[in-house]
Write a protein that holds these residues in place. Structure first.
Motif, mmCIF file in Angstrom:
data_model
loop_
_atom_site.group_PDB
_atom_site.id
_atom_site.type_symbol
_atom_site.label_atom_id
_atom_site.label_comp_id
_atom_site.label_asym_id
_atom_site.label_seq_id
_atom_site.Cartn_x
_atom_site.Cartn_y
_atom_site.Cartn_z
ATOM 1 N N PRO A 1 0.835 -1.207 0.000
ATOM 2 C CA PRO A 1 0.000 0.000 0.000
ATOM 3 C C PRO A 1 0.870 1.257 0.000
ATOM 4 O O PRO A 1 2.010 1.245 0.476
ATOM 5 C CB PRO A 1 -0.797 -0.117 1.306
ATOM 6 N N HIS A 2 0.318 2.335 -0.520
ATOM 7 C CA HIS A 2 1.051 3.602 -0.581
ATOM 8 C C HIS A 2 1.510 4.017 0.817
ATOM 9 O O HIS A 2 0.730 4.000 1.768
ATOM 10 C CB HIS A 2 0.158 4.694 -1.179
ATOM 11 N N GLY A 3 2.805 4.343 0.942
ATOM 12 C CA GLY A 3 3.352 4.780 2.219
ATOM 13 C C GLY A 3 3.940 3.665 3.065
ATOM 14 O O GLY A 3 4.535 3.930 4.112
ATOM 15 N N GLN B 1 -2.854 -9.458 -11.466
ATOM 16 C CA GLN B 1 -3.723 -8.284 -11.454
ATOM 17 C C GLN B 1 -4.657 -8.327 -10.238
ATOM 18 O O GLN B 1 -4.919 -7.308 -9.598
ATOM 19 C CB GLN B 1 -4.532 -8.221 -12.756
ATOM 20 N N MET B 2 -5.141 -9.531 -9.905
ATOM 21 C CA MET B 2 -5.984 -9.680 -8.719
ATOM 22 C C MET B 2 -5.171 -9.453 -7.445
ATOM 23 O O MET B 2 -5.675 -8.891 -6.466
ATOM 24 C CB MET B 2 -6.640 -11.061 -8.717
ATOM 25 N N MET B 3 -3.902 -9.875 -7.455
ATOM 26 C CA MET B 3 -3.035 -9.597 -6.303
ATOM 27 C C MET B 3 -2.915 -8.088 -6.100
ATOM 28 O O MET B 3 -3.026 -7.585 -4.979
ATOM 29 C CB MET B 3 -1.643 -10.210 -6.514
ATOM 30 N N ARG B 4 -2.699 -7.380 -7.198
ATOM 31 C CA ARG B 4 -2.606 -5.919 -7.119
ATOM 32 C C ARG B 4 -3.890 -5.334 -6.530
ATOM 33 O O ARG B 4 -3.849 -4.461 -5.661
ATOM 34 C CB ARG B 4 -2.348 -5.346 -8.512
ATOM 35 N N SER B 5 -5.038 -5.819 -6.999
ATOM 36 C CA SER B 5 -6.320 -5.308 -6.499
ATOM 37 C C SER B 5 -6.476 -5.568 -5.003
ATOM 38 O O SER B 5 -7.011 -4.725 -4.267
ATOM 39 C CB SER B 5 -7.483 -5.953 -7.263
ATOM 40 N N MET B 6 -6.000 -6.726 -4.533
ATOM 41 C CA MET B 6 -6.099 -7.041 -3.110
ATOM 42 C C MET B 6 -5.180 -6.138 -2.279
ATOM 43 O O MET B 6 -5.536 -5.729 -1.175
ATOM 44 C CB MET B 6 -5.762 -8.514 -2.865
ATOM 45 N N ARG C 1 2.582 0.828 -9.647
ATOM 46 C CA ARG C 1 3.322 2.007 -9.177
ATOM 47 C C ARG C 1 2.732 3.276 -9.781
ATOM 48 O O ARG C 1 2.564 4.282 -9.089
ATOM 49 C CB ARG C 1 4.803 1.874 -9.544
ATOM 50 N N SER C 2 2.391 3.212 -11.066
ATOM 51 C CA SER C 2 1.815 4.401 -11.707
ATOM 52 C C SER C 2 0.430 4.715 -11.148
ATOM 53 O O SER C 2 -0.048 5.839 -11.260
ATOM 54 C CB SER C 2 1.760 4.216 -13.227
ATOM 55 N N ALA C 3 -0.218 3.714 -10.520
ATOM 56 C CA ALA C 3 -1.536 3.931 -9.912
ATOM 57 C C ALA C 3 -1.431 4.328 -8.439
ATOM 58 O O ALA C 3 -2.446 4.486 -7.769
ATOM 59 C CB ALA C 3 -2.390 2.672 -10.047
ATOM 60 N N GLY C 4 -0.187 4.458 -7.918
ATOM 61 C CA GLY C 4 -0.022 4.976 -6.565
ATOM 62 C C GLY C 4 0.414 3.982 -5.513
ATOM 63 O O GLY C 4 0.644 4.362 -4.365
ATOM 64 N N LEU C 5 0.542 2.690 -5.856
ATOM 65 C CA LEU C 5 1.028 1.720 -4.876
ATOM 66 C C LEU C 5 2.548 1.813 -4.756
ATOM 67 O O LEU C 5 3.226 2.318 -5.647
ATOM 68 C CB LEU C 5 0.638 0.297 -5.285
ATOM 69 N N ASP C 6 3.081 1.335 -3.632
ATOM 70 C CA ASP C 6 4.532 1.236 -3.462
ATOM 71 C C ASP C 6 5.022 -0.053 -4.111
ATOM 72 O O ASP C 6 4.361 -1.094 -4.014
ATOM 73 C CB ASP C 6 4.904 1.198 -1.977
#
Length: 202
Positions: free
Chosen positions: A75-77, A130-135, A154-159
């Motif tokens: 998650p971001h941060g 892709q589902m891992m990313r969504s989770m 990363r471009s969508a804001g996740l670390d």
């Protein structure tokens, strides 16, 4: 035909580039696990497969066209600002999203994760990266994904950052042995190779 992680960014951009070079070339993009790609090639339903796995099949020519590193998705941060990598030991006891199915990215990595003390906790398993990313976006934990999935996340804001020590992963082009690729297929393969190298170096 490609495995799901490659259908999100790499292949759409590559096909768009191919279309500009060869406007009339017919093209279909399908997403399947590696074993289905092999089946489709053997039945001559597809001309080219792209996968992050070597199927090790006697009738399939398998060529490495790019190499990247497995990435942690968080998650971001969650990561420190400007953090360059994450040690496997830092994942001990963490809540993680697991991957179901027949396409483990690295059996050796799975073994190392299970050996951590305390072991990472996996409450949820999903079918695709892709589902891992969504989770991860939903706050369900951390995930280890391929570099193409990590790039989009990363471009969508996740670390995202690579594991240390690095776990390399190859991008393979799969074709039937003794087959002569059509002009459009060879052009697409050249484009995918260029685009993958550019994405993985960014």
């Amino acid at each position: 035909i490609c495995t799901p992680p490659l259908a999100q960014q790499l292949l759409p951009q590559s096909i768009a580039t191919l279309r500009r070079r060869l406007p009339d070339a017919p093209c279909s993009l399908l997403s399947q696990p590696t074993r289905e790609i092999v089946r489709s090639l053997l039945l001559r339903e597809s001309d080219l497969g792209l996968s992050l796995h070597d199927p090790d099949h006697a009738d399939i020519h398998c060529q490495v066209i790019a190499q990247g590193k497995l990435q942690l998705l968080a998650p971001h941060g969650w990561l420190q600002p400007k953090q360059k990598y994450i040690s496997l030991q830092d994942l001990a006891g963490q809540s993680m999203v697991g991957l179901e199915g027949h396409d483990p990215l690295s059996p050796a990595l799975d073994h190392k994760l299970h050996a951590l003390r305390p072991a990472p906790v996996v409450h949820t398993r999903v079918q695709t990266h892709q589902m891992m990313r969504s989770m991860v976006e939903a706050g369900e934990g951390l995930a280890i994904v391929d570099p193409f999935t990590a790039l989009g996340a990363r471009s969508a804001g996740l670390d995202a950052c690579p594991l240390a020590p690095a776990v390399p992963i190859n991008l393979y082009a799969l074709t039937l042995k003794n087959g002569e690729p059509a002009l459009a297929i060879q052009a697409l393969l050249d484009i995918v190779t260029e685009q993958a190298a550019a994405m993985l170096s960014s």
